[in-house]
Design a protein around this motif. Sequence first.
Motif, PDB file in Angstrom:
ATOM      1  N   ALA A 110      -5.022 -68.273 -63.610  1.00 37.87           N
ATOM      2  CA  ALA A 110      -6.071 -68.791 -62.724  1.00 37.87           C
ATOM      3  C   ALA A 110      -5.480 -69.688 -61.644  1.00 37.87           C
ATOM      4  O   ALA A 110      -5.876 -69.623 -60.470  1.00 37.87           O
ATOM      5  CB  ALA A 110      -7.113 -69.555 -63.537  1.00 37.87           C
ATOM      6  N   GLN A 111      -4.524 -70.534 -62.041  1.00 41.31           N
ATOM      7  CA  GLN A 111      -3.891 -71.419 -61.062  1.00 41.31           C
ATOM      8  C   GLN A 111      -3.109 -70.625 -60.024  1.00 41.31           C
ATOM      9  O   GLN A 111      -3.125 -70.949 -58.835  1.00 41.31           O
ATOM     10  CB  GLN A 111      -2.987 -72.416 -61.779  1.00 41.31           C
ATOM     11  N   ASP A 112      -2.429 -69.559 -60.456  1.00 41.87           N
ATOM     12  CA  ASP A 112      -1.692 -68.719 -59.510  1.00 41.87           C
ATOM     13  C   ASP A 112      -2.643 -68.077 -58.499  1.00 41.87           C
ATOM     14  O   ASP A 112      -2.378 -68.083 -57.292  1.00 41.87           O
ATOM     15  CB  ASP A 112      -0.928 -67.615 -60.257  1.00 41.87           C
ATOM     16  N   LEU A 113      -3.741 -67.509 -58.987  1.00 38.20           N
ATOM     17  CA  LEU A 113      -4.683 -66.862 -58.077  1.00 38.20           C
ATOM     18  C   LEU A 113      -5.307 -67.871 -57.121  1.00 38.20           C
ATOM     19  O   LEU A 113      -5.496 -67.573 -55.937  1.00 38.20           O
ATOM     20  CB  LEU A 113      -5.783 -66.147 -58.864  1.00 38.20           C
ATOM     21  N   ALA A 114      -5.618 -69.062 -57.618  1.00 41.28           N
ATOM     22  CA  ALA A 114      -6.223 -70.087 -56.765  1.00 41.28           C
ATOM     23  C   ALA A 114      -5.280 -70.498 -55.645  1.00 41.28           C
ATOM     24  O   ALA A 114      -5.730 -70.908 -54.563  1.00 41.28           O
ATOM     25  CB  ALA A 114      -6.616 -71.300 -57.599  1.00 41.28           C
ATOM     26  N   ARG A 115      -3.974 -70.400 -55.887  1.00 42.05           N
ATOM     27  CA  ARG A 115      -2.979 -70.765 -54.875  1.00 42.05           C
ATOM     28  C   ARG A 115      -2.491 -69.561 -54.071  1.00 42.05           C
ATOM     29  O   ARG A 115      -1.588 -69.680 -53.251  1.00 42.05           O
ATOM     30  CB  ARG A 115      -1.781 -71.456 -55.548  1.00 42.05           C
ATOM     31  N   GLY A 116      -3.077 -68.396 -54.332  1.00 39.83           N
ATOM     32  CA  GLY A 116      -2.691 -67.209 -53.593  1.00 39.83           C
ATOM     33  C   GLY A 116      -1.351 -66.643 -53.977  1.00 39.83           C
ATOM     34  O   GLY A 116      -0.720 -65.928 -53.193  1.00 39.83           O
ATOM     35  N   ARG A 117      -0.896 -66.912 -55.202  1.00 43.39           N
ATOM     36  CA  ARG A 117       0.403 -66.434 -55.663  1.00 43.39           C
ATOM     37  C   ARG A 117       0.242 -65.261 -56.623  1.00 43.39           C
ATOM     38  O   ARG A 117      -0.787 -65.119 -57.280  1.00 43.39           O
ATOM     39  CB  ARG A 117       1.167 -67.557 -56.385  1.00 43.39           C
ATOM     40  N   ALA A 118       1.281 -64.451 -56.712  1.00 47.02           N
ATOM     41  CA  ALA A 118       1.300 -63.385 -57.714  1.00 47.02           C
ATOM     42  C   ALA A 118       1.360 -64.007 -59.103  1.00 47.02           C
ATOM     43  O   ALA A 118       2.026 -65.014 -59.321  1.00 47.02           O
ATOM     44  CB  ALA A 118       2.495 -62.473 -57.491  1.00 47.02           C
ATOM     45  N   SER A 119       0.648 -63.413 -60.038  1.00 45.82           N
ATOM     46  CA  SER A 119       0.586 -63.956 -61.398  1.00 45.82           C
ATOM     47  C   SER A 119       1.549 -63.210 -62.320  1.00 45.82           C
ATOM     48  O   SER A 119       2.256 -62.296 -61.904  1.00 45.82           O
ATOM     49  CB  SER A 119      -0.841 -63.830 -61.945  1.00 45.82           C
ATOM     50  N   GLU A 120       1.523 -63.605 -63.583  1.00 45.30           N
ATOM     51  CA  GLU A 120       2.352 -62.963 -64.612  1.00 45.30           C
ATOM     52  C   GLU A 120       1.556 -61.932 -65.407  1.00 45.30           C
ATOM     53  O   GLU A 120       1.948 -61.577 -66.512  1.00 45.30           O
ATOM     54  CB  GLU A 120       2.902 -64.019 -65.564  1.00 45.30           C
ATOM     55  N   ILE A 121       0.452 -61.442 -64.849  1.00 48.60           N
ATOM     56  CA  ILE A 121      -0.441 -60.589 -65.631  1.00 48.60           C
ATOM     57  C   ILE A 121       0.253 -59.325 -66.148  1.00 48.60           C
ATOM     58  O   ILE A 121      -0.086 -58.815 -67.217  1.00 48.60           O
ATOM     59  CB  ILE A 121      -1.697 -60.226 -64.800  1.00 48.60           C
ATOM     60  N   ASP A 122       1.260 -58.821 -65.415  1.00 48.25           N
ATOM     61  CA  ASP A 122       1.989 -57.641 -65.893  1.00 48.25           C
ATOM     62  C   ASP A 122       2.747 -57.932 -67.179  1.00 48.25           C
ATOM     63  O   ASP A 122       3.044 -57.006 -67.950  1.00 48.25           O
ATOM     64  CB  ASP A 122       2.987 -57.152 -64.835  1.00 48.25           C
ATOM     65  N   HIS A 123       3.084 -59.203 -67.421  1.00 50.77           N
ATOM     66  CA  HIS A 123       3.834 -59.597 -68.614  1.00 50.77           C
ATOM     67  C   HIS A 123       2.906 -60.114 -69.712  1.00 50.77           C
ATOM     68  O   HIS A 123       3.381 -60.507 -70.777  1.00 50.77           O
ATOM     69  CB  HIS A 123       4.870 -60.654 -68.249  1.00 50.77           C
ATOM     70  N   LEU A 124       1.597 -60.103 -69.451  1.00 48.58           N
ATOM     71  CA  LEU A 124       0.613 -60.537 -70.441  1.00 48.58           C
ATOM     72  C   LEU A 124      -0.210 -59.319 -70.859  1.00 48.58           C
ATOM     73  O   LEU A 124       0.246 -58.510 -71.643  1.00 48.58           O
ATOM     74  CB  LEU A 124      -0.241 -61.670 -69.862  1.00 48.58           C
ATOM     75  N   ASN A 125      -1.421 -59.172 -70.336  1.00 46.60           N
ATOM     76  CA  ASN A 125      -2.223 -57.992 -70.680  1.00 46.60           C
ATOM     77  C   ASN A 125      -1.510 -56.706 -70.282  1.00 46.60           C
ATOM     78  O   ASN A 125      -1.627 -55.686 -70.971  1.00 46.60           O
ATOM     79  CB  ASN A 125      -3.581 -58.074 -69.993  1.00 46.60           C
ATOM     80  N   GLY A 126      -0.741 -56.740 -69.184  1.00 44.51           N
ATOM     81  CA  GLY A 126       0.023 -55.564 -68.771  1.00 44.51           C
ATOM     82  C   GLY A 126       1.073 -55.164 -69.787  1.00 44.51           C
ATOM     83  O   GLY A 126       1.372 -53.966 -69.953  1.00 44.51           O
TER      84      GLY A 126
END
Length: 301
Positions: A250-266
């Motif tokens: 959530a913090q990454d998206l709020a700052r407009g940055r790419a997240s680690e979602i590929d390494h989590l649910n991905g």
Amino acid sequence: MKIAVMGAGAVGCYYGAMLARQGHEVVLIGRALHVDAVRTLGLRLETADFDQRIGLAASTEASAAKGAELVLFCVKSTDTEAAGALLAPWLEPQALVLCLQNGVDNAERLRGVLPQEVAAAVVYVATEMAGPGHVKHHGRGELVIEPSSGSGALAQALAEAGVPVEISDNVRGALWAKLILNCAYNALSAITQLPYGRIVAGVGVAEVLRDIVAECVAVAEADGVRLPGGLDLAVRRIPETMPTQYSSTAQDLARGRASEIDHLNGYILQRGALRGVATPVNRVLHTLVRLLERKHAETAA
């Protein structure tokens, strides 16, 4: 000891600051905005018990890790190999590199880049960067560490700094348990931009959490992972112990940055596909976060 923090975001700054308060020589390696603030005013560490500015070194260059006996490796999972390659020329042969990252395979990936001893750790802490050079601690802070040649001395140093530590022979299982917690809450917090305490108050959320966790557990079991007990309790405790915390995604998206979602649910999707386990709920969450990332990138452009 001299300690370098590679990737001085909220997690790295918290543990680096706690160790610096005990007199260790700590250097933060991070983004210029934070580095400049730390150099000028020190690092502000705000917790429920104290609010203190701590003087420590800071740099944007990996060369600042030269001479460090311990490296707290805290970069995003997407940057593991690249950051390891930047560190490689500067690390002492006997340095211990401790991975304080989301995901389950970072230590293994880092060992492919560094000849030094690399130990995995599981991090349970709620922190955020509240501003340049300002880390705010919302709760918890314990670490579960893989045994290593220096784990005893490391555990003692961390305990003296006020960081609870467990040395475990099942860090893989603990990493997977943490991954499951992240899969349960990170995407939901990112999509809604809500903290954990408010998420669980939503209608139908308990059932969604149950479905996410069930998929993750099925993948873990198919992958031969020995999960620790008490997983259901751990899932319920997250909003109780960190009610005001927004996920790192959530913090990454709020700052407009790419997240680690590929390494989590991905990652659950990847391992599920490999093991023949269906993961439709995790797929939806992963897809939605990726769509939001693209939306933010297009808006910024």
